[in-house]
Design an enzyme around this catalytic site. Structure first.
Site, PDB file in Angstrom:
ATOM      1  CG  ASP A  35       6.733   0.591 -47.307  1.00 42.77           C
ATOM      2  OD1 ASP A  35       6.354   0.124 -46.201  1.00 42.77           O
ATOM      3  OD2 ASP A  35       6.068   1.419 -47.959  1.00 42.77           O
ATOM      4  CB  THR A 100       4.245  -5.974 -27.552  1.00 43.64           C
ATOM      5  OG1 THR A 100       4.198  -5.150 -26.386  1.00 43.64           O
ATOM      6  CG2 THR A 100       2.874  -5.913 -28.211  1.00 43.64           C
ATOM      7  CE1 TYR A 124       3.767  -1.543 -30.475  1.00 42.45           C
ATOM      8  CE2 TYR A 124       3.299  -2.061 -28.178  1.00 42.45           C
ATOM      9  CZ  TYR A 124       4.105  -2.183 -29.296  1.00 42.45           C
ATOM     10  OH  TYR A 124       5.239  -2.945 -29.238  1.00 42.45           O
ATOM     11  CE  LYS A 128       4.315  -5.832 -32.224  1.00 42.74           C
ATOM     12  NZ  LYS A 128       5.381  -5.984 -33.258  1.00 42.74           N
TER      13      LYS A 128
END
Length: 289
Positions: A35, A100, A124, A128
């Site tokens: 994790d 991204t 998102y 990122k």
């Protein structure tokens, strides 16, 4: 070469494990094995294995869900990469981290290069970008790869969605005013391995690099190629009618970049890596079912 791979069951992680099989000592972990949002667990695992490279292919990529799962998205996309980078630094490892096109606003005319101003438009992209900054701050020996429109045989992606829908329908409406470079997951994995080997050979040009597919197309144009190949190879037994629609006609919880075109000259000049040949990858359409 000792390589620790996180997110080993994702699109890129799966390809990394395949391509490194028999060529490196690999510790491939999914969330059940590590994790990445658990700082102590990350440090313990990294110190035990003592990798030369950590490749972080784990991410919270559910773009629309991220809008309502901000804490989870931040934990996986920012905190996790920070912990991995801190652990990499502690054992003298290199961290290769995947980011991204969503870190950009998506309104530029032309292609985005690595030095362009970032301005994510959703959770998102914001998480990122925070992850990028956290990695760079925690470990000087880092490579961050921004990519876009990832697809492959493994996992969920646009190509597999189109094939699934196409088998049951005669007509589909596809967004035609968002542009980018579809990127084959196997090519991202191959690029990361090339970079690792270059670093081992002394080419230590740390920083951010863009890597995506060429030529740039719209989602509509991409779908045209997908369905042409699918029909020609018997994956779908009928030709579909494709309707071009605007982003406004297909509302989503998260805003998508209108322009996801990434300039990939830097990665070519530094490491000799060409853009992903997505047209070649799509010819293997039978493998995406």
């Amino acid at each position: 070469m000792k390589v620790l791979i996180t997110g080993c069951n994702g699109q890129v992680g799966h390809c990394l494990v395949q391509q490194l099989s028999g060529k490196a000592q690999v510790l491939a972990l999914d969330v059940s094995g590590l994790d990445i949002t658990d700082k102590d667990q990350v440090m313990t695992k990294v110190v035990e294995f003592e990798p030369d490279f950590i490749i972080n292919a784990a991410a919270h990529t559910a773009v629309d869900k991220a809008e309502s799962e901000e804490a989870l998205s931040n934990a996986i996309n920012c905190d996790g990469p920070r912990y991995l980078a801190e652990a990499a630094h502690s054992v003298g490892a290199v961290i290769l981290h995947i980011s991204t096109d969503y870190v950009f606003e998506g309104n530029k005319k032309g292609q985005y290069n690595e030095d362009d101003v970032t301005n994510p438009q959703g959770v998102y992209g914001a998480t990122k970008l925070s992850g990028e900054l956290a990695v760079a701050q925690a470990c000087a020996r880092h490579i961050i790869i921004r990519t876009a429109w990832v697809f492959g045989e493994h996992g969920n992606n646009f190509v597999k969605t189109m094939l699934r829908l196409g088998k049951d329908r005669d007509e589909l409406s596809i967004v035609s005013d968002q542009f980018g470079g579809p990127t084959f997951a196997g090519d991202i994995a191959a690029a990361l391995i090339v970079i690792a080997k270059e670093i081992q050979a002394g080419n230590e040009e740390w920083g951010v690099y863009h890597f995506s597919g060429a030529p740039h197309v719209s989602w509509f144009e991409f779908s045209e190629v997908i369905f042409a190949q699918a029909y020609n190879q018997g994956v779908i037994d009928h030709k579909l009618k494709l309707n071009a629609i605007s982003t406004e006609q297909y509302p989503t919880a998260a805003k998508r970049p209108e322009n996801s075109k990434l300039d990939c000259r830097k990665i070519k000049d530094t490491f000799g890596i060409e853009p992903s040949n997505w047209q070649l990858a799509i010819k293997r359409i039978k493998e995406y079912q």
